[in-house]
Design an enzyme around this catalytic site. Structure first.
Site, short mmCIF file in Angstrom:
data_model
loop_
_atom_site.label_atom_id
_atom_site.label_comp_id
_atom_site.label_asym_id
_atom_site.label_seq_id
_atom_site.Cartn_x
_atom_site.Cartn_y
_atom_site.Cartn_z
N ASP A 13 -28.88 -71.60 15.83
CA ASP A 13 -29.70 -71.08 14.74
C ASP A 13 -30.40 -72.18 13.94
OD1 ASP A 13 -28.66 -68.49 15.34
OD2 ASP A 13 -26.86 -69.02 14.21
N GLY A 15 -33.35 -73.27 14.36
CA GLY A 15 -34.80 -73.11 14.31
C GLY A 15 -35.45 -73.63 15.59
N LYS A 16 -34.70 -73.57 16.69
CA LYS A 16 -35.23 -74.06 17.97
C LYS A 16 -36.46 -73.27 18.39
CE LYS A 16 -31.30 -73.42 20.05
NZ LYS A 16 -30.45 -73.21 18.88
N GLY A 17 -36.41 -71.95 18.14
CA GLY A 17 -37.51 -71.08 18.55
C GLY A 17 -38.83 -71.56 17.99
N GLY A 40 -30.72 -65.79 19.97
CA GLY A 40 -31.79 -65.02 19.33
C GLY A 40 -32.78 -66.01 18.77
N HIS A 41 -33.90 -66.17 19.43
CA HIS A 41 -34.89 -67.16 18.98
C HIS A 41 -35.99 -66.45 18.18
CE1 HIS A 41 -33.52 -70.21 22.23
NE2 HIS A 41 -32.64 -70.00 21.28
N THR A 130 -20.53 -62.81 20.25
CA THR A 130 -21.62 -61.86 20.01
C THR A 130 -21.34 -60.53 20.71
OG1 THR A 130 -22.80 -62.73 21.91
CG2 THR A 130 -23.34 -63.70 19.77
N ARG A 144 -15.72 -67.91 40.89
CA ARG A 144 -16.41 -67.67 42.18
C ARG A 144 -16.45 -66.21 42.60
NH1 ARG A 144 -12.89 -72.53 44.40
NH2 ARG A 144 -11.47 -71.26 43.19
N GLN A 225 -28.16 -71.73 21.57
CA GLN A 225 -26.97 -72.12 20.79
C GLN A 225 -27.12 -73.60 20.37
OE1 GLN A 225 -25.97 -70.43 24.06
NE2 GLN A 225 -26.51 -68.64 22.88
N THR A 302 -26.93 -60.64 16.04
CA THR A 302 -25.95 -59.65 15.59
C THR A 302 -26.17 -59.22 14.14
OG1 THR A 302 -24.48 -61.43 14.92
CG2 THR A 302 -24.16 -60.54 17.14
N ARG A 304 -25.16 -60.71 11.64
CA ARG A 304 -24.03 -61.16 10.81
C ARG A 304 -24.48 -62.23 9.82
NH1 ARG A 304 -19.69 -63.04 15.18
NH2 ARG A 304 -21.57 -63.71 16.24
N ARG A 306 -24.53 -65.69 8.07
CA ARG A 306 -24.07 -67.00 8.55
C ARG A 306 -23.31 -67.71 7.44
NH1 ARG A 306 -30.10 -67.95 10.59
NH2 ARG A 306 -30.00 -66.78 12.52
N GLY A 416 -40.90 -74.11 6.43
CA GLY A 416 -41.08 -72.67 6.38
C GLY A 416 -41.11 -72.13 7.80
P1 IMP Z 1 -20.45 -65.89 22.69
O1 IMP Z 1 -21.50 -66.87 23.08
O2 IMP Z 1 -20.97 -64.50 22.44
O3 IMP Z 1 -19.27 -65.89 23.62
O4 IMP Z 1 -19.86 -66.34 21.25
C1 IMP Z 1 -19.12 -67.56 21.09
C2 IMP Z 1 -19.45 -68.23 19.78
O5 IMP Z 1 -20.78 -68.72 19.83
C3 IMP Z 1 -19.39 -67.31 18.56
O6 IMP Z 1 -18.95 -68.06 17.45
C4 IMP Z 1 -20.84 -66.91 18.36
O7 IMP Z 1 -21.10 -66.54 17.03
C5 IMP Z 1 -21.54 -68.19 18.74
N1 IMP Z 1 -22.92 -67.99 19.22
C6 IMP Z 1 -23.32 -67.52 20.40
N2 IMP Z 1 -24.65 -67.51 20.49
C7 IMP Z 1 -25.12 -68.01 19.34
C8 IMP Z 1 -26.43 -68.28 18.86
O8 IMP Z 1 -27.46 -68.09 19.52
N3 IMP Z 1 -26.49 -68.82 17.61
C9 IMP Z 1 -25.39 -69.11 16.89
N4 IMP Z 1 -24.16 -68.87 17.31
C10 IMP Z 1 -24.01 -68.33 18.52
#
Ligand code: IMP
Length: 431
Positions: A13, A15-17, A40-41, A130, A144, A225, A302, A304, A306, A416
């Site tokens: 998160d 700000g890669k997008g 989520g970008h 997630t 495998r 991530q 999600t 949620r 942060r 921004g």
């Molecule tokens: P998973 O990737 O859904 O298995 O989640 C594992 C951990 O990585 C959790 O703490 C998620 O909140 C976090 N996570 C997964 N994808 C992202 C993302 O794109 N941004 C931030 N945290 C992420």
């Protein structure tokens, strides 16, 4: 011809997008190489917000080839929905501009069921995944028994693998996780329809990239991530199940390391994290709330909230090293406007010892206190600033201090969410 990798230097998160979107103008091909729709970008173009989970961010630019590499785990339903949504808004109209690796693994309904059930059973000790089935899909890949796109294309192989997996997963779901079992026919029929829809897009993307690179095309590898969620280099076990670091770009796209010339690490000017796990500079009081409110810190996948805290130079320096980061893009500097003091974490203290390198121990990461260096804050809004010299002196000093602590050039400062709200100091594609 430069190819670049864009990598999250924190817990995702960052700000890669937006940064990928900015440099896409200079790239011909954009490649996702790990993760799945846990990412989520968020991109804001002309005031319009688009969130992409699987399709590389290049899809918002005309005529860019978007590649989903073999290292990505793909939920085909989500991918199809995303393609349809992009088409509906006039993007990705040409199907030849999206290619999916035949070696990419599929996320299956049992992966999602297992992910959700396990998190429920973990209770307080949950990872905070997630819930998209990412971990179980990578588990099957390494064990495998995963189903790849190439397997989906071959009806007999698909049936055989699916039957075997469902048999095993149903025992696990019922006996251990106390969940409902899943039906072979239902999954088979649904995935067969995905097969027909996605068939024209599936190919040998490693070979495709090889040919394009040799033809002089410029590639951008788009990480998902962040480094601290990397299964090897992150805050294990509170990590995702893939290599989010630069090495993952080689394995997850099927290219050699000599084809990655620059690695841009993206870091917020402060720190956020979603899900559970250690976070040494986390702020639980009003300052954390201000960061969350001003930074609109809610997960793009999600929703949620942060967790928020100060910039942590120890962990970002770790990210610089494990990724070979050659330049930092510092995002969301504007969010820090209004704080009287802006602390930077320069070390961790635990049990009488000072740590200035990122520790692997969960105990240390859980219990350590941050060593904070207080920088003067600023009150001027930054969102209209376009030149570094126009930033308030205190903001300039803050950025320069981070650059010094990381011993890495800051090539971009973002003030921004919009494309234009950027102070570009150096374009990696130019060197
Ligand atoms: P998973 O990737 O859904 O298995 O989640 C594992 C951990 O990585 C959790 O703490 C998620 O909140 C976090 N996570 C997964 N994808 C992202 C993302 O794109 N941004 C931030 N945290 C992420």
């Amino acid at each position: 011809m430069s190819n670049i990798a864009i990598i999250g230097a924190q817990w995702g998160d960052e700000g890669k997008g937006k940064v990928v979107d900015l440099f896409t103008c200079d790239a011909d091909i954009i490649v996702r190489f790990q993760g799945g729709n846990n990412a989520g970008h968020t991109l804001v173009v002309d005031g319009k917000k688009t969130v992409l989970h699987l399709v590389p961010s290049g899809a918002l630019h005309p005529n860019k080839l978007c590649v989903i590499g073999n290292g990505v785990v793909v939920d085909p339903q989500i991918l199809i929905e995303e393609i349809d949504a992009l088409k509906a808004q006039g993007q990705l109209l040409d199907d030849s501009l999206l290619r999916i690796s035949e070696e990419g693994h599929l996320i299956m309904p049992y992966h999602k069921a297992i992910d959700l059930a396990r998190e429920r059973l973990r209770g307080k000790g949950k990872i905070g995944t997630t819930g998209r089935g990412i971990g179980p899909a990578y588990e099957d890949k390494v064990a495998r028994v995963g189903i790849r796109f190439i397997d989906l294309l071959e009806e007999d192989t698909f049936q055989e693998k699916l039957r075997h997996n469902i048999e095993e997963k149903n025992i696990y779901l019922k006996a251990i996780l106390k969940e409902k079992t899943l039906d072979f026919d239902e999954i088979h029929d649904t995935y067969s329809s995905y097969r027909e829809r996605l068939r024209p897009l599936i190919t040998n993307t490693s070979l495709l990239l090889h040919r394009e690179i040799h033809a002089g095309k410029r590639v951008m590898f788009e990480g998902a991530q962040g480094t601290l969620l990397d299964v090897d280099h992150g805050t294990y076990p509170y990590v995702t199940s893939s290599n989010t670091t630069t090495g993952g770009a080689c394995t997850g796209a099927g290219v050699g390391p000599q084809h990655i010339h620059h690695v841009i690490g993206i870091s917020k000017a402060y720190t956020t994290r979603v899900g559970s796990g250690p976070f040494i500079t986390e702020q639980f009081g009003p300052e954390g709330e201000t960061l969350k409110r001003e930074g609109v810190e809610f997960g793009a996948t999600t929703g949620r909230p942060r967790r928020c805290g100060w910039f942590d130079a120890v962990s970002v320096r770790h990210a610089v090293r494990v990724n070979g980061i050659t330049g930092i893009a510092l995002t969301k500097l504007d969010v820090l406007t209004g704080f009287k003091k802006v602390p930077i974490c320069t070390g961790y203290r635990f049990d009488g010892r000072l740590y200035d390198e990122f520790p692997a121990s969960s105990k240390v990461l859980d219990k350590a206190e941050p060593v904070l260096e207080e920088m003067a804050g600023w009150s001027e809004p930054l969102t209209a600033v376009r030149k570094f010299s126009e930033l308030p002196a205190a903001a300039q000093k803050y950025v320069q201090r981070i650059e010094k602590l990381l011993d890495t050039e800051i090539i971009l400062v973002s003030v921004g969410p919009g494309r234009e709200q950027t102070i570009l100091l150096k374009n990696p594609f130019d060197s």
